[in-house]
Design an enzyme around this catalytic site. Structure first.
Site, PDB file in Angstrom:
ATOM      1  N   ILE A   1       0.831  -1.202   0.000  1.00 27.27           N
ATOM      2  CA  ILE A   1       0.000   0.000   0.000  1.00 27.27           C
ATOM      3  C   ILE A   1       0.864   1.250   0.000  1.00 27.27           C
ATOM      4  O   ILE A   1       0.586   2.208  -0.745  1.00 27.27           O
ATOM      5  CB  ILE A   1      -0.963  -0.008   1.197  1.00 27.27           C
ATOM      6  CG1 ILE A   1      -1.901  -1.230   1.108  1.00 27.27           C
ATOM      7  CG2 ILE A   1      -1.784   1.282   1.234  1.00 27.27           C
ATOM      8  CD1 ILE A   1      -2.714  -1.318  -0.169  1.00 27.27           C
TER       9      ILE A   1
ATOM     10  N   SER B   1      -3.904   2.137   7.429  1.00 28.16           N
ATOM     11  CA  SER B   1      -4.306   1.437   6.198  1.00 28.16           C
ATOM     12  C   SER B   1      -4.848   0.052   6.495  1.00 28.16           C
ATOM     13  O   SER B   1      -4.354  -0.947   5.976  1.00 28.16           O
ATOM     14  CB  SER B   1      -3.120   1.325   5.235  1.00 28.16           C
ATOM     15  OG  SER B   1      -2.155   0.427   5.765  1.00 28.16           O
TER      16      SER B   1
ATOM     17  N   CYS C   1      -9.852  -3.137   2.288  1.00 26.96           N
ATOM     18  CA  CYS C   1     -10.163  -2.959   0.873  1.00 26.96           C
ATOM     19  C   CYS C   1     -11.565  -3.475   0.558  1.00 26.96           C
ATOM     20  O   CYS C   1     -12.321  -2.850  -0.198  1.00 26.96           O
ATOM     21  CB  CYS C   1      -9.117  -3.658   0.010  1.00 26.96           C
ATOM     22  SG  CYS C   1      -8.877  -5.418   0.396  1.00 26.96           S
ATOM     23  N   THR C   2     -11.941  -4.619   1.152  1.00 26.28           N
ATOM     24  CA  THR C   2     -13.255  -5.197   0.888  1.00 26.28           C
ATOM     25  C   THR C   2     -14.358  -4.347   1.496  1.00 26.28           C
ATOM     26  O   THR C   2     -15.433  -4.186   0.899  1.00 26.28           O
ATOM     27  CB  THR C   2     -13.321  -6.634   1.429  1.00 26.28           C
ATOM     28  OG1 THR C   2     -12.260  -7.408   0.850  1.00 26.28           O
ATOM     29  CG2 THR C   2     -14.653  -7.287   1.092  1.00 26.28           C
TER      30      THR C   2
ATOM     31  N   HIS D   1     -11.156 -13.124  -3.307  1.00 26.57           N
ATOM     32  CA  HIS D   1     -10.040 -12.228  -3.016  1.00 26.57           C
ATOM     33  C   HIS D   1      -8.721 -12.829  -3.471  1.00 26.57           C
ATOM     34  O   HIS D   1      -8.435 -13.997  -3.219  1.00 26.57           O
ATOM     35  CB  HIS D   1      -9.989 -11.959  -1.507  1.00 26.57           C
ATOM     36  CG  HIS D   1      -9.274 -10.696  -1.134  1.00 26.57           C
ATOM     37  ND1 HIS D   1      -7.921 -10.527  -1.298  1.00 26.57           N
ATOM     38  CD2 HIS D   1      -9.745  -9.541  -0.604  1.00 26.57           C
ATOM     39  CE1 HIS D   1      -7.583  -9.316  -0.884  1.00 26.57           C
ATOM     40  NE2 HIS D   1      -8.666  -8.698  -0.460  1.00 26.57           N
TER      41      HIS D   1
ATOM     42  N   THR E   1      -2.699 -12.658  -0.574  1.00 25.18           N
ATOM     43  CA  THR E   1      -1.950 -11.536  -0.013  1.00 25.18           C
ATOM     44  C   THR E   1      -0.759 -12.065   0.774  1.00 25.18           C
ATOM     45  O   THR E   1      -0.570 -13.278   0.930  1.00 25.18           O
ATOM     46  CB  THR E   1      -2.819 -10.675   0.923  1.00 25.18           C
ATOM     47  OG1 THR E   1      -3.114 -11.417   2.112  1.00 25.18           O
ATOM     48  CG2 THR E   1      -4.120 -10.262   0.243  1.00 25.18           C
ATOM     49  N   ASN E   2       0.012 -11.132   1.313  1.00 21.88           N
ATOM     50  CA  ASN E   2       1.219 -11.490   2.043  1.00 21.88           C
ATOM     51  C   ASN E   2       0.938 -12.219   3.351  1.00 21.88           C
ATOM     52  O   ASN E   2       1.853 -12.756   3.979  1.00 21.88           O
ATOM     53  CB  ASN E   2       2.040 -10.220   2.321  1.00 21.88           C
ATOM     54  CG  ASN E   2       3.496 -10.523   2.600  1.00 21.88           C
ATOM     55  OD1 ASN E   2       4.076 -11.427   2.019  1.00 21.88           O
ATOM     56  ND2 ASN E   2       4.087  -9.753   3.494  1.00 21.88           N
TER      57      ASN E   2
ATOM     58  N   THR F   1     -13.697 -12.870   6.478  1.00 21.28           N
ATOM     59  CA  THR F   1     -13.445 -11.480   6.106  1.00 21.28           C
ATOM     60  C   THR F   1     -13.962 -10.584   7.218  1.00 21.28           C
ATOM     61  O   THR F   1     -14.975 -10.884   7.861  1.00 21.28           O
ATOM     62  CB  THR F   1     -14.127 -11.109   4.782  1.00 21.28           C
ATOM     63  OG1 THR F   1     -13.930  -9.708   4.532  1.00 21.28           O
ATOM     64  CG2 THR F   1     -15.614 -11.401   4.797  1.00 21.28           C
TER      65      THR F   1
END
Length: 345
Positions: free
Chosen positions: A34, A141, A171-172, A198, A201-202, A229
């Protein structure tokens, strides 16, 4: 047939009349996915009302410069990038960069908003280190219990006020909440279920490796992984009028970028796709496409959600809405929008 979908997000004018004469000064703490995407958007002209005055990351300077210059998702940066003498230089612009694990030791005097993109600002002492360093406000963030409030553009930004430590949610949540608010206004949501499809991700391993959750211990690039989520809980927080009405689940899929929201809502009254499309046209953060797009077509789109018209349909009072969102680029665009609003508060 046009190569881009019909809707394009309109820039949010974050600077109010009393302060638009000078650019907002931001600092970035955490130069990961980000943090780097935020800087890309600022330096490629998307936000000329913003000046990045400092970066802080624990990685060495040469690594920070390399990962900014060469991005596996968004491609090479379209300009010269180098790092030397404590500065990240991009197209001749020198940005001071520090490498302190404790942000409170970094001089942030004069910074309007610190963007904490580390993903670890979950306790009050960590979240407020930017204030201790001199920043006027901090925007986190991701979800954080340490934030004074959680704000999602298109859902509850009118409640922002003068909060000094704010979460930009997930984000979702940024994709779901504006859609839920719009649907509730149009048809009244009785209950709904959202599945986010989705990208990995890391937080997931590349190959099988122990994690706290069994399914998420499996290789993220090898399987579809059912998981949870936070979006449904966060929608309850930012839209209390819908608390308890929307449930949610997630499936992580072997795709590097661009995710999707699949929402099925039971409404008090029917809403046609035509009425939904007309309402989306007035949204700052929602888009619409009538084209048969796939996920890679939506890479680097700035909207919080681009609704796919061909996949959206209703039966009586039940409406299924499917939409795409670039979970990095779109979310980073909202970070900049909310930061601008905070700077004027």
């Amino acid at each position: 047939m046009r190569g881009r979908s019909e809707g394009r997000v309109r820039p949010i004018e974050g600077r109010c009349a009393r302060c638009h004469t000078s650019a907002m000064r931001i600092a970035i703490n955490g130069f990961g996915r980000i943090g780097r995407t935020v800087l890309r958007q600022v330096l490629t002209g998307a936000r000329q009302d913003i000046d990045v005055v400092r970066i802080n990351d624990i990685a060495p300077l040469d690594m920070c410069a390399y990962l900014f210059a060469f991005d596996s998702t968004f491609g090479p940066f379209p300009g010269e990038v180098s790092g030397a003498d404590g500065h990240l230089s991009v197209m001749g612009r020198r940005i001071p960069i520090s490498h302190s694990p404790d942000l409170s030791s970094v001089d942030l005097a004069g910074v309007d908003v610190l963007l904490d993109c580390t993903g670890i600002a979950r306790s009050s002492d960590v979240a407020r280190r930017g204030l201790a360093a001199g920043a006027a406000k901090v925007l986190i963030s991701g979800p954080s219990p340490a934030a004074e409030m959680t704000v999602v553009l298109g859902a509850n930004e009118d409640m922002l006020g003068g909060a000094r430590v704010v979460s930009n949610a997930s984000c979702t949540t940024n994709a779901l909440a504006p859609l839920a608010k719009l649907l509730h206004r149009l048809g009244g949501i009785e209950r709904a279920h959202m599945t986010t499809i989705h990208c990995y991700t890391n937080s997931q391993p590349m190959v099988d490796a122990p994690r706290g959750d069994y399914a998420r211990s499996r290789g993220g690039a090898q399987s579809m992984v059912p998981t949870t989520t936070s979006a449904a809980h966060l929608v309850d927080e930012v839209l209390p009028e819908l608390a308890g009405r929307i449930s949610g689940a997630a499936v992580r899929v072997p795709v590097a970028s661009v995710s999707a929201v699949d929402l099925v809502a039971q409404l008090e009254r029917p809403v046609s796709t035509e009425a939904l499309r007309a309402a989306v046209a007035d949204s700052h953060v929602l888009g619409w496409t009538g084209l048969p797009l796939v996920s890679s077509d939506l890479r680097a789109r700035p909207e919080s959600l681009v609704i796919a018209g061909p996949e959206t349909r209703g039966i009586d009072n039940q409406l299924r809405v499917f939409g795409w969102y670039d979970n990095e680029w779109g979310f980073s665009a909202r970070m900049l929008d909310i930061a601008a609003l905070m700077a004027c508060g």
